[in-house]
Design a protein around this motif. Structure first.
Motif, PDB file in Angstrom:
ATOM      1  N   PRO A   1       5.443   0.192   0.239  1.00 35.95           N
ATOM      2  CA  PRO A   1       4.133  -0.267   0.725  1.00 35.95           C
ATOM      3  C   PRO A   1       3.521   0.719   1.708  1.00 35.95           C
ATOM      4  O   PRO A   1       4.222   1.295   2.545  1.00 35.95           O
ATOM      5  CB  PRO A   1       4.468  -1.601   1.404  1.00 35.95           C
ATOM      6  CG  PRO A   1       5.736  -2.059   0.738  1.00 35.95           C
ATOM      7  CD  PRO A   1       6.510  -0.801   0.443  1.00 35.95           C
ATOM      8  N   HIS A   2       2.225   0.913   1.583  1.00 40.90           N
ATOM      9  CA  HIS A   2       1.453   1.784   2.473  1.00 40.90           C
ATOM     10  C   HIS A   2       1.772   3.273   2.308  1.00 40.90           C
ATOM     11  O   HIS A   2       1.298   4.097   3.089  1.00 40.90           O
ATOM     12  CB  HIS A   2       1.654   1.379   3.945  1.00 40.90           C
ATOM     13  CG  HIS A   2       1.433  -0.069   4.205  1.00 40.90           C
ATOM     14  ND1 HIS A   2       0.224  -0.698   3.966  1.00 40.90           N
ATOM     15  CD2 HIS A   2       2.291  -1.034   4.649  1.00 40.90           C
ATOM     16  CE1 HIS A   2       0.330  -1.975   4.272  1.00 40.90           C
ATOM     17  NE2 HIS A   2       1.563  -2.207   4.674  1.00 40.90           N
ATOM     18  N   ARG A   3       2.550   3.635   1.277  1.00 34.76           N
ATOM     19  CA  ARG A   3       2.812   5.053   1.047  1.00 34.76           C
ATOM     20  C   ARG A   3       1.678   5.639   0.219  1.00 34.76           C
ATOM     21  O   ARG A   3       1.385   5.148  -0.870  1.00 34.76           O
ATOM     22  CB  ARG A   3       4.130   5.242   0.313  1.00 34.76           C
ATOM     23  CG  ARG A   3       4.425   6.704  -0.043  1.00 34.76           C
ATOM     24  CD  ARG A   3       5.723   6.856  -0.786  1.00 34.76           C
ATOM     25  NE  ARG A   3       5.919   8.227  -1.226  1.00 34.76           N
ATOM     26  CZ  ARG A   3       6.988   8.640  -1.897  1.00 34.76           C
ATOM     27  NH1 ARG A   3       7.961   7.784  -2.181  1.00 34.76           N
ATOM     28  NH2 ARG A   3       7.089   9.899  -2.272  1.00 34.76           N
ATOM     29  N   PRO A   4       1.022   6.674   0.691  1.00 32.39           N
ATOM     30  CA  PRO A   4      -0.092   7.254  -0.074  1.00 32.39           C
ATOM     31  C   PRO A   4       0.402   8.039  -1.279  1.00 32.39           C
ATOM     32  O   PRO A   4       1.562   8.465  -1.341  1.00 32.39           O
ATOM     33  CB  PRO A   4      -0.776   8.173   0.946  1.00 32.39           C
ATOM     34  CG  PRO A   4       0.326   8.560   1.880  1.00 32.39           C
ATOM     35  CD  PRO A   4       1.221   7.355   1.987  1.00 32.39           C
ATOM     36  N   THR A   5      -0.481   8.226  -2.228  1.00 36.58           N
ATOM     37  CA  THR A   5      -0.169   9.023  -3.409  1.00 36.58           C
ATOM     38  C   THR A   5      -1.463   9.602  -3.965  1.00 36.58           C
ATOM     39  O   THR A   5      -2.558   9.311  -3.469  1.00 36.58           O
ATOM     40  CB  THR A   5       0.549   8.175  -4.480  1.00 36.58           C
ATOM     41  OG1 THR A   5       1.067   9.039  -5.503  1.00 36.58           O
ATOM     42  CG2 THR A   5      -0.414   7.160  -5.123  1.00 36.58           C
TER      43      THR A   5
ATOM     44  N   SER B   1      -3.402   5.704 -10.338  1.00 33.59           N
ATOM     45  CA  SER B   1      -2.443   6.100  -9.304  1.00 33.59           C
ATOM     46  C   SER B   1      -1.254   6.776  -9.977  1.00 33.59           C
ATOM     47  O   SER B   1      -0.782   6.319 -11.022  1.00 33.59           O
ATOM     48  CB  SER B   1      -1.957   4.883  -8.515  1.00 33.59           C
ATOM     49  OG  SER B   1      -3.034   4.181  -7.925  1.00 33.59           O
TER      50      SER B   1
ATOM     51  N   GLU C   1      -4.409   8.673  -0.972  1.00 35.39           N
ATOM     52  CA  GLU C   1      -4.475   7.477  -0.143  1.00 35.39           C
ATOM     53  C   GLU C   1      -3.528   6.416  -0.670  1.00 35.39           C
ATOM     54  O   GLU C   1      -2.887   6.582  -1.723  1.00 35.39           O
ATOM     55  CB  GLU C   1      -5.910   6.947  -0.087  1.00 35.39           C
ATOM     56  CG  GLU C   1      -6.480   6.524  -1.417  1.00 35.39           C
ATOM     57  CD  GLU C   1      -7.949   6.116  -1.323  1.00 35.39           C
ATOM     58  OE1 GLU C   1      -8.687   6.767  -0.561  1.00 35.39           O
ATOM     59  OE2 GLU C   1      -8.344   5.158  -2.003  1.00 35.39           O
ATOM     60  N   THR C   2      -3.454   5.319   0.059  1.00 33.33           N
ATOM     61  CA  THR C   2      -2.571   4.222  -0.331  1.00 33.33           C
ATOM     62  C   THR C   2      -3.143   3.500  -1.553  1.00 33.33           C
ATOM     63  O   THR C   2      -4.304   3.071  -1.529  1.00 33.33           O
ATOM     64  CB  THR C   2      -2.416   3.221   0.827  1.00 33.33           C
ATOM     65  OG1 THR C   2      -1.921   3.915   1.980  1.00 33.33           O
ATOM     66  CG2 THR C   2      -1.455   2.106   0.452  1.00 33.33           C
TER      67      THR C   2
ATOM     68  N   ALA D   1       1.258   0.199  -6.472  1.00 36.98           N
ATOM     69  CA  ALA D   1       2.457   0.627  -5.754  1.00 36.98           C
ATOM     70  C   ALA D   1       3.702  -0.025  -6.344  1.00 36.98           C
ATOM     71  O   ALA D   1       4.742   0.635  -6.527  1.00 36.98           O
ATOM     72  CB  ALA D   1       2.322   0.285  -4.272  1.00 36.98           C
TER      73      ALA D   1
END
Length: 251
Positions: A132-136, A157, A118-119, A125
């Motif tokens: 921004p808003h890129r999930p990992t 993360s 998820e983000t 981040a």
């Protein structure tokens, strides 16, 4: 479903090249069991997830699991299928604990873990260089006292570099469904095995409420590329955060 006989089914000792597709899947899954991607006793991903992971049908996955089950390498019970073989030993006597603050074997605490895709929080981040808003891949850890009170919680993360260069971590993307029991306690060993030299920096901050402490760990490699960031919250009123240091011998 195709049936196999004792003479044509693969085992841990006989896996011929060019055989049925499920032989190849069984072999690849066995390699992942042996390298610790799926620790002994931990639930394996479902058939649908494994099928997507190996890019085969669910029926092929089902046959591959049956091969490993017959050899005693996978066991199935009411919780699902899980690895049954002995996992590889921890490689180094000194290593960073993952996640920071985790305490194995504490008789009075109950630890829960989960892996999600998820983000991450904005500060994670930014630290990992993610858009921004890129999930990992993210790991969640929670330790509670016997009465259910939170003692410590941690959120980790991972960066795109870690997922690209550490295959054991990359494989967790296909099982990051938030279900409990996922263990990444060998994450730092996997990073070292991938040829990464780990450098970490821990910062400790007392929060405004006065009873909690935040520990932020940032890990990067020998090229200063970020690998992961962890935020740990500790209830300083009920718990103690212990750091251990080992000094090198004099030369």
């Amino acid at each position: 479903m195709a049936r196999t006989t004792p003479h044509d089914r693969p085992t841990t000792r006989t896996r011929a090249e060019g055989g049925p597709l499920y032989w190849a899947v069984a072999t690849k899954l066995l390699d992942e069991l042996r390298d610790g991607t799926f620790p002994p006793g931990e639930r394996l991903p479902g058939e649908r997830q494994l099928a997507a992971h190996f890019q085969v049908s669910r029926e092929t996955v089902r046959q591959a699991l049956e091969v490993l089950r017959r050899d005693g390498l996978v066991a199935t019970d009411r919780r699902g299928s899980h690895a049954a073989l002995t996992g590889p030993p921890v490689e180094a006597p000194f290593r960073l604990a993952f996640p920071v603050g985790a305490r194995a074997g504490d008789p009075d605490a109950r630890d829960r873990t989960a892996v999600v895709w998820e983000t991450p929080p904005p500060e994670h981040a930014a630290a990992l260089g993610l858009a921004p808003h890129r999930p990992t891949l993210m790991h969640r850890y929670r330790s509670t006292a016997a009465d259910g009170t939170d003692l410590r919680t941690a959120v980790t993360s991972f960066s795109a570099v870690a997922l690209a260069e550490v295959p054991e971590l990359a494989r967790y993307r296909y099982r990051a469904d938030g279900s409990g029991g996922a263990q990444l306690h060998r994450a730092y060993d996997w990073m070292r095995r991938a040829g990464l030299t780990l450098h970490h920096r821990d910062s400790i901050t007392r929060l405004a409420d006065g009873s909690s402490v935040r520990v932020t760990r940032r890990v990067h490699d020998q090229y200063a590329r970020p690998l992961e960031i962890t935020d740990l919250l500790v209830d300083a009123g009920q718990d103690a955060l212990v750091y251990e240091f080992t000094l090198p011998a004099a030369v």
